[in-house]
Scaffold this motif. Sequence first.
Motif, PDB file in Angstrom:
ATOM      1  N   VAL A  21       0.942  -1.159   0.048  1.00  0.00           N
ATOM      2  CA  VAL A  21       0.130   0.082  -0.166  1.00  0.00           C
ATOM      3  C   VAL A  21       0.924   1.207   0.117  1.00  0.00           C
ATOM      4  O   VAL A  21       0.876   2.060  -0.568  1.00  0.00           O
ATOM      5  CB  VAL A  21      -0.870   0.125   1.155  1.00  0.00           C
ATOM      6  CG1 VAL A  21      -1.535   1.278   1.240  1.00  0.00           C
ATOM      7  CG2 VAL A  21      -2.093  -1.162   0.907  1.00  0.00           C
ATOM      8  N   LYS A  22       1.880   1.293   0.880  1.00  0.00           N
ATOM      9  CA  LYS A  22       2.865   2.402   0.744  1.00  0.00           C
ATOM     10  C   LYS A  22       3.671   2.704  -0.388  1.00  0.00           C
ATOM     11  O   LYS A  22       3.612   3.846  -1.016  1.00  0.00           O
ATOM     12  CB  LYS A  22       3.964   2.112   2.017  1.00  0.00           C
ATOM     13  CG  LYS A  22       3.473   2.230   3.391  1.00  0.00           C
ATOM     14  CD  LYS A  22       4.535   2.394   4.292  1.00  0.00           C
ATOM     15  CE  LYS A  22       5.402   3.689   4.362  1.00  0.00           C
ATOM     16  NZ  LYS A  22       6.428   3.633   5.535  1.00  0.00           N
ATOM     17  N   ILE A  23       3.742   1.703  -1.122  1.00  0.00           N
ATOM     18  CA  ILE A  23       4.638   1.700  -2.500  1.00  0.00           C
ATOM     19  C   ILE A  23       3.726   2.360  -3.248  1.00  0.00           C
ATOM     20  O   ILE A  23       3.929   3.545  -4.270  1.00  0.00           O
ATOM     21  CB  ILE A  23       5.186   0.392  -2.944  1.00  0.00           C
ATOM     22  CG1 ILE A  23       6.454  -0.140  -1.975  1.00  0.00           C
ATOM     23  CG2 ILE A  23       5.794   0.600  -4.324  1.00  0.00           C
ATOM     24  CD1 ILE A  23       6.703  -1.330  -2.106  1.00  0.00           C
ATOM     25  N   THR A  24       2.200   1.716  -3.622  1.00  0.00           N
ATOM     26  CA  THR A  24       1.519   2.344  -4.422  1.00  0.00           C
ATOM     27  C   THR A  24       0.848   3.638  -4.129  1.00  0.00           C
ATOM     28  O   THR A  24       0.640   4.334  -4.966  1.00  0.00           O
ATOM     29  CB  THR A  24       0.311   1.214  -4.445  1.00  0.00           C
ATOM     30  OG1 THR A  24       0.546  -0.129  -4.483  1.00  0.00           O
ATOM     31  CG2 THR A  24      -0.617   1.590  -5.553  1.00  0.00           C
ATOM     32  N   PHE A  25       0.745   4.046  -3.026  1.00  0.00           N
ATOM     33  CA  PHE A  25       0.543   5.312  -2.664  1.00  0.00           C
ATOM     34  C   PHE A  25       1.508   6.524  -3.016  1.00  0.00           C
ATOM     35  O   PHE A  25       1.070   7.393  -3.591  1.00  0.00           O
ATOM     36  CB  PHE A  25       0.287   5.457  -1.157  1.00  0.00           C
ATOM     37  CG  PHE A  25       0.078   6.883  -0.613  1.00  0.00           C
ATOM     38  CD1 PHE A  25      -1.447   7.380  -0.539  1.00  0.00           C
ATOM     39  CD2 PHE A  25       1.061   7.731  -0.153  1.00  0.00           C
ATOM     40  CE1 PHE A  25      -1.723   8.538  -0.163  1.00  0.00           C
ATOM     41  CE2 PHE A  25       0.609   8.836   0.001  1.00  0.00           C
ATOM     42  CZ  PHE A  25      -0.606   9.407   0.151  1.00  0.00           C
ATOM     43  N   ILE A  26       2.566   6.026  -2.752  1.00  0.00           N
ATOM     44  CA  ILE A  26       3.756   7.099  -3.280  1.00  0.00           C
ATOM     45  C   ILE A  26       3.910   7.185  -4.689  1.00  0.00           C
ATOM     46  O   ILE A  26       4.368   8.240  -5.335  1.00  0.00           O
ATOM     47  CB  ILE A  26       4.929   6.831  -2.828  1.00  0.00           C
ATOM     48  CG1 ILE A  26       5.921   8.138  -2.625  1.00  0.00           C
ATOM     49  CG2 ILE A  26       5.877   5.557  -3.263  1.00  0.00           C
ATOM     50  CD1 ILE A  26       5.336   9.265  -1.832  1.00  0.00           C
ATOM     51  N   ASN A  27       3.575   5.978  -5.439  1.00  0.00           N
ATOM     52  CA  ASN A  27       3.372   5.882  -6.988  1.00  0.00           C
ATOM     53  C   ASN A  27       2.393   6.918  -7.566  1.00  0.00           C
ATOM     54  O   ASN A  27       2.658   7.569  -8.444  1.00  0.00           O
ATOM     55  CB  ASN A  27       3.486   4.734  -7.503  1.00  0.00           C
ATOM     56  CG  ASN A  27       4.813   3.787  -7.419  1.00  0.00           C
ATOM     57  OD1 ASN A  27       5.683   4.371  -7.205  1.00  0.00           O
ATOM     58  ND2 ASN A  27       4.495   2.548  -7.276  1.00  0.00           N
ATOM     59  N   GLU A  28       1.425   6.823  -6.763  1.00  0.00           N
ATOM     60  CA  GLU A  28       0.085   7.661  -7.293  1.00  0.00           C
ATOM     61  C   GLU A  28       0.365   9.131  -6.846  1.00  0.00           C
ATOM     62  O   GLU A  28      -0.096   9.846  -7.631  1.00  0.00           O
ATOM     63  CB  GLU A  28      -1.205   7.216  -6.753  1.00  0.00           C
ATOM     64  CG  GLU A  28      -1.649   5.815  -7.280  1.00  0.00           C
ATOM     65  CD  GLU A  28      -3.081   5.585  -6.999  1.00  0.00           C
ATOM     66  OE1 GLU A  28      -3.843   5.574  -6.209  1.00  0.00           O
ATOM     67  OE2 GLU A  28      -3.580   5.242  -8.457  1.00  0.00           O
ATOM     68  N   MET A  29       1.125   9.347  -5.725  1.00  0.00           N
ATOM     69  CA  MET A  29       1.428  10.768  -5.228  1.00  0.00           C
ATOM     70  C   MET A  29       2.455  11.272  -6.487  1.00  0.00           C
ATOM     71  O   MET A  29       2.409  12.484  -6.882  1.00  0.00           O
ATOM     72  CB  MET A  29       2.116  10.850  -4.222  1.00  0.00           C
ATOM     73  CG  MET A  29       1.163  10.660  -2.973  1.00  0.00           C
ATOM     74  SD  MET A  29      -0.064  11.897  -2.873  1.00  0.00           S
ATOM     75  CE  MET A  29      -1.611  10.984  -3.558  1.00  0.00           C
ATOM     76  N   ALA A  30       3.205  10.592  -6.955  1.00  0.00           N
ATOM     77  CA  ALA A  30       4.294  10.816  -7.934  1.00  0.00           C
ATOM     78  C   ALA A  30       3.535  11.423  -9.351  1.00  0.00           C
ATOM     79  O   ALA A  30       3.559  12.288  -9.898  1.00  0.00           O
ATOM     80  CB  ALA A  30       5.109   9.651  -8.284  1.00  0.00           C
TER      81      ALA A  30
END
Length: 239
Positions: A21-30
């Motif tokens: 979830v953390k990885i996917t969250f920061i990818n969407e923030m990118a």
Amino acid sequence: LFTERRTSELIKYAANAFLAVKITFINEMADLCEKVGANVQDVSKGIGLDNRIGRKFLHAGPGYGGSCFPKDTLALTKTANDHGSPVRIVDTVVQVNEARKKAMADRVIQAAGGDVKGKTIGVLGLAFKPNTDDMRDAPSLDIIPALQAAGARIKAYDPESMHEAGKLMSDVEFCDGPYHAVDGADMMVLITEWDQFRALDFDRVKKLLKSPTVVDLRNVYQPADMKRRGFNYASIGRP
């Protein structure tokens, strides 16, 4: 901590799902950073200063892979659905991550001017992460076939995983080093952030490439430095 078996299984699944979830969250923030002109690395540092969040697993990139996160997120969602208690956040993470890996090929095509038909792409890094030969669910397994389907020819180098990659990919020219991979290529694409790729001689890279185009899917290089060197440079979530 001593628990009974079902609890211990859920601890493992939940831990890896939370990191996914953390990885996917920061990818969407990118992705959002690219739209509003922000820098995802600064966003990561900023939210990571909050001890409740922490700094780890907040590095934007092409999506997670490997032996644990894909397997455990799917196991958790299946277990939850089988028991009538769906974990919708994790369901969404799985879908978003799969879509992201496929979307990385579109980024490469865009950096190439919208068309890679007949072009040669030098790919650096194939394993799902550095310091392993593990190709399980590696982003390269989605990115490279998509580029080939768009008409690109692929030259690739990875320090450890080319033997395994050769079992999973076809029509790829595996090279004996990073400079061989970019020699005569129309662009360079970094997929896995091996340390040796951090120390490339970019004057040499520029001479070997037909066009000075670099797509950095791991944010290894500094945009200002790459532009100063005369590269057409694209990365993830940075202006």
